[in-house]
Design a protein around this motif. Structure first.
Motif, short mmCIF file in Angstrom:
data_model
loop_
_atom_site.label_atom_id
_atom_site.label_comp_id
_atom_site.label_asym_id
_atom_site.label_seq_id
_atom_site.Cartn_x
_atom_site.Cartn_y
_atom_site.Cartn_z
N SER A 11 10.92 1.00 3.54
CA SER A 11 9.98 1.37 2.48
C SER A 11 10.48 0.88 1.14
O SER A 11 11.69 0.72 0.92
CB SER A 11 9.77 2.88 2.43
N THR A 12 9.55 0.62 0.25
CA THR A 12 9.86 0.28 -1.14
C THR A 12 8.88 1.02 -2.03
O THR A 12 7.72 1.26 -1.63
CB THR A 12 9.77 -1.24 -1.37
N ALA A 16 5.46 -5.93 -1.99
CA ALA A 16 5.56 -5.46 -3.37
C ALA A 16 5.61 -6.63 -4.36
O ALA A 16 4.98 -6.59 -5.42
CB ALA A 16 6.81 -4.58 -3.52
N THR A 17 6.33 -7.68 -4.00
CA THR A 17 6.44 -8.84 -4.88
C THR A 17 5.10 -9.56 -5.05
O THR A 17 4.71 -9.94 -6.16
CB THR A 17 7.49 -9.82 -4.34
N ALA A 24 12.27 -4.54 6.23
CA ALA A 24 12.68 -4.51 4.82
C ALA A 24 12.20 -5.75 4.08
O ALA A 24 11.73 -5.65 2.93
CB ALA A 24 14.20 -4.39 4.73
N ILE A 25 12.29 -6.91 4.73
CA ILE A 25 11.85 -8.15 4.09
C ILE A 25 10.35 -8.12 3.81
O ILE A 25 9.88 -8.49 2.72
CB ILE A 25 12.22 -9.36 4.97
N GLU A 52 4.43 4.25 -2.52
CA GLU A 52 5.42 3.85 -1.53
C GLU A 52 4.76 2.96 -0.48
O GLU A 52 3.72 3.30 0.08
CB GLU A 52 6.03 5.08 -0.85
N ILE A 68 7.00 1.39 -5.81
CA ILE A 68 6.62 0.68 -7.02
C ILE A 68 5.86 1.64 -7.93
O ILE A 68 5.23 2.58 -7.48
CB ILE A 68 5.74 -0.56 -6.71
N ALA A 113 8.37 -5.44 3.50
CA ALA A 113 8.05 -4.43 2.49
C ALA A 113 8.31 -4.96 1.08
O ALA A 113 7.48 -4.81 0.18
CB ALA A 113 8.87 -3.17 2.74
N ASN A 114 9.46 -5.60 0.89
CA ASN A 114 9.77 -6.16 -0.43
C ASN A 114 8.82 -7.30 -0.79
O ASN A 114 8.43 -7.44 -1.96
CB ASN A 114 11.21 -6.65 -0.46
N GLU A 115 8.43 -8.10 0.19
CA GLU A 115 7.54 -9.22 -0.09
C GLU A 115 6.13 -8.73 -0.46
O GLU A 115 5.48 -9.30 -1.34
CB GLU A 115 7.46 -10.15 1.12
N ARG A 162 2.82 -7.52 -7.20
CA ARG A 162 3.20 -7.64 -8.61
C ARG A 162 2.72 -8.97 -9.20
O ARG A 162 2.16 -9.01 -10.29
CB ARG A 162 4.72 -7.53 -8.73
#
Length: 270
Positions: free
Chosen positions: A52-53, A164-165, A157-158, A142, A55, A160-162, A168
């Motif tokens: 999870s990430t 969010a990126t 993890a990769i 989340e 923002i 989830a972060n991607e 953004r």
């Protein structure tokens, strides 16, 4: 409830208890069988990993209101709900798939050799793997990604972060386009105002020529003209004062016949 009803309910419970006691071996066997079945099924299931990430998502507002607007928008209850859908929308998912090359990687994993998953199928798999939630009474969102097997541990993890990126960058891209349109509108309005100023200056210049006013010049304000005129009057008055003082001092230094001659000269002096 009457006393007879309470007694009848008590009798029913005692009957059930007698049945359980008489069949306790069967009850325990069933309970043990259910527990063993659940444990065995749990070990058979593939491992699922979650990453999870978090923002922070807020509405875009101006730090400084250049137009000093009186109306300000309040809390928008639909903003965060809209952002949930944006995060899980197809454009965001497609961009994540392209950035991480998921179409090729998941085709070998899910479709086998000789067949490739199309973009919609990969997006459906990714959509089922994503869960978006809001922390209560906050603007924090989340993004959770679930992946199976050992190879999915790092992948979750990769991804989830991607996600969010990409979200953004999507928000920033929209903001840049909005700012660009606003700047273009301001530049157009500035050009219109500058054209009006040039037309007004031309009118002032034309009126100056018609009236023969020589003190005005292009780009010179009325207040500046008045200040210059007052400064000119002040200088002229000071020159006149110094001239009169010099004559007075000269007269005071004369005596007798020289004073009479100087008085006659000043009378005859135009």
């Amino acid at each position: 409830m009457t006393t007879d009803d309470q007694q009848e309910s008590g009798l029913h419970f005692l009957d059930y208890w007698r049945v359980i006691r008489s069949r306790k071996e069967i009850v325990l066997a069933v309970m043990l069988l259910v527990m063993l079945t659940g444990i065995a099924y749990t070990f058979i299931l593939p491992k699922v990993y979650m990453a999870s990430t978090t923002i922070s998502v807020k509405e875009d507002t101006l730090d400084v209101d250049v137009f000093d607007r009186q109306f300000t928008s309040g809390f928008n209850p639909f903003f965060l709900k809209t952002q949930y859908e944006v995060i899980q929308s197809r454009p965001i998912l497609y961009q994540v798939i392209n950035n991480l090359n998921l179409q090729e990687r998941w085709s070998a994993r899910y479709a086998g050799e000789g067949r490739a998953l199309d973009m919609k199928e990969v997006a459906s798999i990714l959509d089922r793997s994503i869960s978006v939630n809001q922390y209560r009474d906050t603007s924090l969102i989340e993004i959770q990604v679930y992946r199976e097997n050992e190879e999915g541990r790092q992948e979750a993890a990769i991804v989830a972060n991607e996600v969010a990126t990409v979200y953004r960058d999507h928000r920033l891209s929209l903001k840049r386009r909005e700012i660009k349109r606003a700047l273009e509108a301001l530049e157009n309005e500035l050009q219109k105002q500058q054209e009006k100023v040039r037309e007004a200056e031309d009118d002032v210049e034309r009126i100056r020529n018609e009236l023969g006013v020589s003190i005005l010049s292009r780009g010179l304000k009325v207040d500046d003209v008045r200040i210059q005129q007052m400064e000119t009057d002040r200088i002229s008055a000071r020159i006149d004062m110094l001239t009169r003082r010099a004559r007075w001092e000269q007269i005071e230094s004369l005596k007798g016949e020289e004073l009479m001659n100087a008085s006659a000269y000043m009378v005859n002096d135009p």
